[in-house]
Design a protein around this motif. Structure first.
Motif, mmCIF file in Angstrom:
data_model
loop_
_atom_site.group_PDB
_atom_site.id
_atom_site.type_symbol
_atom_site.label_atom_id
_atom_site.label_comp_id
_atom_site.label_asym_id
_atom_site.label_seq_id
_atom_site.Cartn_x
_atom_site.Cartn_y
_atom_site.Cartn_z
ATOM 1 N N ALA A 25 0.847 -1.202 0.000
ATOM 2 C CA ALA A 25 0.000 0.000 0.000
ATOM 3 C C ALA A 25 0.878 1.247 0.000
ATOM 4 N N GLY A 26 0.520 2.218 -0.832
ATOM 5 C CA GLY A 26 1.288 3.448 -0.906
ATOM 6 C C GLY A 26 2.561 3.352 -1.708
ATOM 7 N N ASN A 27 2.705 2.290 -2.533
ATOM 8 C CA ASN A 27 3.951 2.157 -3.296
ATOM 9 C C ASN A 27 4.048 3.181 -4.425
ATOM 10 N N LYS A 28 2.919 3.840 -4.722
ATOM 11 C CA LYS A 28 2.940 4.954 -5.666
ATOM 12 C C LYS A 28 1.860 5.945 -5.249
ATOM 13 N N PRO A 29 1.978 7.213 -5.648
ATOM 14 C CA PRO A 29 1.024 8.233 -5.208
ATOM 15 C C PRO A 29 -0.421 7.852 -5.520
ATOM 16 N N GLY A 30 -1.255 7.856 -4.476
ATOM 17 C CA GLY A 30 -2.675 7.590 -4.648
ATOM 18 C C GLY A 30 -3.085 6.140 -4.527
ATOM 19 N N ASP A 34 -5.508 5.549 1.718
ATOM 20 C CA ASP A 34 -6.293 5.469 2.951
ATOM 21 C C ASP A 34 -5.859 4.303 3.834
ATOM 22 N N TYR A 35 -5.122 3.355 3.255
ATOM 23 C CA TYR A 35 -4.655 2.188 4.010
ATOM 24 C C TYR A 35 -3.220 2.422 4.474
ATOM 25 N N ASN A 36 -3.062 3.414 5.338
ATOM 26 C CA ASN A 36 -1.752 3.709 5.906
ATOM 27 C C ASN A 36 -1.730 3.311 7.378
ATOM 28 N N ILE A 37 -0.541 3.141 7.910
ATOM 29 C CA ILE A 37 -0.420 2.785 9.323
ATOM 30 C C ILE A 37 -0.815 3.965 10.199
ATOM 31 N N MET A 38 -0.375 5.166 9.828
ATOM 32 C CA MET A 38 -0.763 6.367 10.548
ATOM 33 C C MET A 38 -0.534 7.592 9.671
ATOM 34 N N THR A 39 -1.267 8.666 9.977
ATOM 35 C CA THR A 39 -1.151 9.918 9.233
ATOM 36 C C THR A 39 -0.788 11.036 10.191
ATOM 37 N N LEU A 40 0.121 11.893 9.762
ATOM 38 C CA LEU A 40 0.508 13.068 10.544
ATOM 39 C C LEU A 40 -0.011 14.317 9.838
ATOM 40 N N ASN A 41 -0.830 15.093 10.538
ATOM 41 C CA ASN A 41 -1.368 16.340 10.015
ATOM 42 C C ASN A 41 -0.449 17.469 10.446
ATOM 43 N N THR A 42 0.253 18.060 9.490
ATOM 44 C CA THR A 42 1.194 19.142 9.783
ATOM 45 C C THR A 42 0.742 20.469 9.176
ATOM 46 N N MET A 115 6.898 6.196 2.754
ATOM 47 C CA MET A 115 6.147 7.318 3.287
ATOM 48 C C MET A 115 5.604 8.146 2.128
ATOM 49 N N CYS A 116 4.360 8.625 2.259
ATOM 50 C CA CYS A 116 3.768 9.509 1.255
ATOM 51 C C CYS A 116 3.446 10.845 1.909
ATOM 52 N N GLN A 117 3.308 11.862 1.085
ATOM 53 C CA GLN A 117 3.000 13.202 1.591
ATOM 54 C C GLN A 117 2.186 13.959 0.566
ATOM 55 N N GLY A 118 1.536 15.028 1.030
ATOM 56 C CA GLY A 118 0.721 15.804 0.104
ATOM 57 C C GLY A 118 -0.021 16.919 0.811
ATOM 58 N N GLU A 135 3.759 13.030 -3.469
ATOM 59 C CA GLU A 135 5.024 12.312 -3.560
ATOM 60 C C GLU A 135 5.033 11.128 -2.595
ATOM 61 N N CYS A 136 5.682 10.043 -3.004
ATOM 62 C CA CYS A 136 5.924 8.897 -2.132
ATOM 63 C C CYS A 136 7.402 8.521 -2.237
#
Length: 317
Positions: A25-30, A34-42, A115-118, A135-136
């Motif tokens: 999961a998350g091996n490419k953008p998009g 939604d199937y991530n271990i955790m999300t950080l809101n910065t 890790m992905c970000q956006g 980006e991932c």
């Protein structure tokens, strides 16, 4: 052929697919973001840098009150309240665009191997918000999530040329991330064992389906499914514990500076479904083993009875 042998094969197939999805999961953008271990809101990280009008306006109102009397103080207070309202609106706009100004992403999500970000759309404070992945990172076995370095690099490239010390970044955040990375290394090995055993059990199960009544194959498949179940179960437990402790540590130490962590609930669901399916497959192979044993006893009894009757018939002749 025993069609009941297809039940554990089907369970192993679904568990294998779910585990592979959790792994990639998350091996490419998009892809399964939604199937991530955790999300950080910065999106509000660094809000302490935004000046608030409360202290300055209150001191101004106080000095006005002491120098010009109650009437002028009241008038000044009304003007101050109006200005504060305008400043609050401006401050909200600043906070919404803060991440862009600093040069960082509005969110970072941790996957098993990257890790992905956006950014958030339509904006970070909207009710029905969704993620835009920009980006991932490259997928890596035993991936180590280094949020501190990532944010520092982006802040240096940002318009304000800051670093994390400027926003009072707590060292406890990266300490908790390092502890999570260590646990994830062990989890990766267990994940590989669980996936590998599930894959082999699929092939062995198909052989058992073609060779009906083989107790040896049933026992071997039970061993494979049990190994897979045990490895995937421990993986799910570790991920659940790591996720809970990591999210708690981030929110405890990072909320004051504008960073928030959220659990990846969907990810946990599929990581728990996989061992549950392998447990079911293991139970079916126990049933197949017992049925095969009963069949062998019945065949042995029938053969012994037939031999006895044959000897009795020959003795009478």
């Amino acid at each position: 052929m025993r069609f009941s042998a297809l039940i554990p094969v089907a369970c192993a197939m679904v568990a294998f697919v779910l585990s592979m999805l959790a792994l990639f999961a998350g091996n490419k953008p998009g892809f399964m973001e939604d199937y991530n271990i955790m999300t950080l809101n910065t999106s509000t990280l660094g809000h302490v840098l935004v000046p608030t009008p409360t202290s300055s306006s209150s001191s101004s109102a106080s000095s006005t009150s002491s120098s010009l009397g109650s009437f002028i103080s009241s008038l000044a207070q009304n003007i101050t309240n109006s200005i504060e309202g305008e400043l609050a609106s401006i401050e909200g706009d600043i906070a919404d665009k803060l991440a862009q100004t600093l040069g960082i992403s509005q969110w970072y999500s941790l996957h098993f191997m990257d890790m992905c970000q956006g950014s958030y759309a339509p904006n970070a404070t909207a009710k029905h918000v969704h993620k835009n992945t920009t980006e991932c990172s490259n997928q890596t076995a035993m991936y180590h999530f280094n949020l501190t370095q990532t944010l520092n690099d982006q802040l240096h490239r940002g318009g304000l040329n800051l670093n994390l010390s400027d926003i009072n970044w707590p060292s406890e955040i990266q300490d908790s991330i390092d502890a999570a990375n260590t646990a994830m290394d062990a989890t990766f090995i267990l994940f590989m064992i669980g996936i590998g055993a599930a894959g082999v059990s699929i092939l062995a199960g198909l052989v058992a389906f073609l060779v009906s009544g083989s107790r040896l194959l049933a026992f071997g498949n039970w061993g494979l499914t049990t190994i897979s179940f045990t490895a995937l179960l421990i993986t799910a437990i570790i991920l659940t514990v790591v996720q809970g402790k990591f999210v708690h540590a981030i929110n405890k130490n990072g909320n004051d500076i504008g960073i928030y962590a959220y659990r990846g609930t969907k990810y946990l669901i599929i990581t728990w479904i996989a061992p549950a399916l392998m447990f079911l497959a293991s139970l079916v192979w126990v049933f197949e083993f017992c049925i095969g044993r009963k069949q062998q006893k019945r065949e042995y009894t029938e053969k012994a009875s037939y031999t006895k009757r044959s000897k009795w018939s020959r003795s009478r002749i």
